[in-house]
Enzyme design. Structure first.
Site, short mmCIF file in Angstrom:
data_model
loop_
_atom_site.label_atom_id
_atom_site.label_comp_id
_atom_site.label_asym_id
_atom_site.label_seq_id
_atom_site.Cartn_x
_atom_site.Cartn_y
_atom_site.Cartn_z
N ARG A 58 -63.66 -57.86 -72.98
CA ARG A 58 -62.63 -56.85 -72.66
C ARG A 58 -62.49 -56.69 -71.14
NH1 ARG A 58 -63.59 -51.42 -73.49
NH2 ARG A 58 -64.80 -51.88 -75.38
N TYR A 111 -36.06 -52.56 -69.43
CA TYR A 111 -36.30 -53.15 -70.76
C TYR A 111 -36.59 -52.01 -71.76
CZ TYR A 111 -39.18 -54.94 -74.50
OH TYR A 111 -39.73 -55.16 -75.74
N ASP A 183 -41.18 -55.32 -61.78
CA ASP A 183 -41.31 -56.22 -62.93
C ASP A 183 -40.62 -57.53 -62.55
OD1 ASP A 183 -40.91 -57.64 -65.33
OD2 ASP A 183 -41.02 -55.79 -66.51
N LYS A 208 -42.87 -64.79 -71.41
CA LYS A 208 -41.59 -65.41 -71.09
C LYS A 208 -41.80 -66.72 -70.33
CE LYS A 208 -40.17 -61.91 -73.27
NZ LYS A 208 -40.68 -60.66 -72.94
O1 7XF Z 1 -44.97 -56.96 -74.11
P1 7XF Z 1 -44.08 -58.13 -73.80
O2 7XF Z 1 -44.85 -59.34 -73.39
O3 7XF Z 1 -43.07 -58.36 -74.88
O4 7XF Z 1 -43.29 -57.74 -72.44
C1 7XF Z 1 -42.58 -56.56 -72.27
C2 7XF Z 1 -41.51 -56.80 -71.25
C3 7XF Z 1 -41.69 -56.33 -69.97
N1 7XF Z 1 -40.76 -56.52 -69.02
C4 7XF Z 1 -39.63 -57.19 -69.28
C5 7XF Z 1 -38.62 -57.38 -68.19
C6 7XF Z 1 -39.40 -57.71 -70.55
O5 7XF Z 1 -38.26 -58.38 -70.77
C7 7XF Z 1 -40.36 -57.51 -71.56
C8 7XF Z 1 -40.16 -58.02 -72.93
N2 7XF Z 1 -38.84 -58.29 -73.26
C9 7XF Z 1 -38.46 -59.03 -74.45
C10 7XF Z 1 -36.93 -59.18 -74.41
O6 7XF Z 1 -36.28 -58.48 -73.61
O7 7XF Z 1 -36.40 -60.01 -75.12
C11 7XF Z 1 -39.00 -58.39 -75.68
C12 7XF Z 1 -38.38 -58.67 -76.98
S1 7XF Z 1 -38.03 -57.15 -77.87
#
Ligand code: 7XF
Length: 407
Positions: A58, A111, A183, A208
């Protein structure tokens, strides 16, 4: 490794010497929850931070440390922390640095789950969340106060591609002893390095582009060593427990090795797709910072090395036509997430940003008909051909409807 070694080389080699691991080209995966001590004394010292013995996964593992050092290096920062998701990175950071009565100022567009965490999570615990259009840095000056602990933005913002002048915001934040947190998911450090522009903390959804193949969920926080230590030993260890898996660490390290090659292709495909959409008579608006007519073209060119692989656009018929259009696509998949090899399209208002009410979508500058396209690595002619056949079908239908009405 020498300082002059380029980004691409560091993404492949930084922090790892095969000689120390029997010549293994790739680092070993430590599939272990715990680490045995030679004595109680050694264990106690490890807990006191008096030696660097690993304790429990952890808190970290050797391969995780390699990923963290490599990411910190690529972002131009002192330290990094890998987490189980992008949300794990964001929440572990906020829980570490914020207390009731504090204030955070965040950009108007976020987001969906980040918005939900702030609006329905942090607010519940007595944190004042102030939304502000940070595309104009002067707006920040009018809302900053002594209580502001963090200023937070995505750039480009998910889903509408608004771009924030990171350097300008960093200068303001420094005068107020406020941390600027960016971010950087849409860009990755290959296209944009917020720490070098003056930001204090960078977060990523490594799900991503960093992973790059749609086969994992993970996150990263990058900052100075003291801040990362605080987030690791409090925010992550005690508050969220958002621990990255051993396998995902290895997959992100693999993803980083091809990051520059993939990002170059994502970007070169995206500009062609953006120009195609922009020239189509059925498209109302295209948001892509690589288009010369984009109001943020110059700012993007200043702080990003390329405009990225994400496009937002709206059809003239709005949400209804958008839905019909997506349902006509054959190659392009209707799916959330982004930065994968496959081209993905989705409807933010009903999917990634469905945590916003209809009124909130308006307030936060997210058009109900907006579509978001993550341009993949397929041959760009095939991507354009798929968009074209879907638009063609809608256009034929429109002509048919008009003809019927005329008869
Ligand atoms: O927890 P994740 O790895 O899904 O990341 C959260 C997240 C944080 N910052 C940005 C700019 C993000 O785009 C995301 C996740 N976004 C995806 C999307 O917009 O498609 C999640 C699918 S609902």
């Amino acid at each position: 490794m020498k300082k002059e070694v380029k980004f691409e080389t560091r993404a492949i080699h930084y922090g790892y010497d095969p000689k120390q691991f029997h010549g293994a080209l790739n680092p070993p995966i430590y599939m272990t929850s715990t680490f045995a001590f030679e004595s109680v004394q050694q264990g106690s010292q490890a807990f006191e931070g008096e030696n660097s013995h690993y304790i429990y996964s952890r808190l970290g593992t050797p391969t995780q440390a390699l990923l963290e050092q490599r990411m910190a290096n690529l972002e131009g920062a002192e330290a990094a922390l890998a987490t189980a998701s992008g949300m794990g990175a964001i929440t572990s950071t906020f829980w570490s640095l914020i207390a009731p009565g504090d204030e955070v100022i965040v950009d108007a567009t976020l987001y969906g789950c980040t918005f939900s965490f702030l609006e329905h999570g942090l607010k519940k615990f007595g944190v004042n969340v102030v939304y502000c259009d940070l595309t104009n840095p002067e707006n920040l000056l009018s809302v900053l106060s002594e209580k502001t602990k963090i200023v937070y933005a995505e750039s480009p913002a998910n889903p509408n591609m608004r771009i924030i002048d990171i350097r300008a915001l960093a200068i303001i934040c420094r005068n107020y002893e406020t941390k600027l947190m960016i971010d950087n998911t849409y860009c990755t450090p290959y296209l944009q390095r917020p720490i070098e522009l003056g930001a204090d903390i960078v977060v990523h959804s490594a799900t991503k582009y960093l992973g790059g193949h749609g086969d994992l969920i993970a996150g990263l926080v990058v900052s100075d060593a003291a801040t990362i230590e605080q987030i690791r030993y409090f925010g992550l260890k005690d508050m969220t427990g958002s621990v990255i898996s051993a396998m995902d660490i290895a997959l992100i390290l693999r993803g980083l090795k091809t990051l520059h090659v993939r990002m170059d292709r994502h970007c070169s495909n995206a500009i062609i797709v953006a120009k195609y959409l922009d020239s189509h008579h059925m498209v109302k608006v295209v948001h892509y910072p690589g288009l010369k007519k984009s109001p943020q073209f110059e700012l993007a060119a200043r702080q990003m090395s390329q405009p990225g692989g994400m496009i937002a656009f709206e059809l003239k018929g709005g949400k209804k036509e958008g839905e019909k259009f997506v349902n006509q696509l054959k190659l392009i998949l209707c799916a959330v997430s982004l930065g994968d090899t496959e081209t993905l399209i989705q409807h933010p208002a009903s999917m990634t940003h469905s945590t916003y009410t209809e009124e909130e979508l308006k307030e936060h500058l997210i058009e109900p008909g907006l579509l978001r396209l993550s341009v993949g690595l397929e041959d760009v002619e095939d991507i354009v051909a798929d968009l074209d056949q879907a638009l063609e079908k809608l256009s034929n239908k429109l002509v048919m409807i008009k003809n019927c009405a005329a008869q």
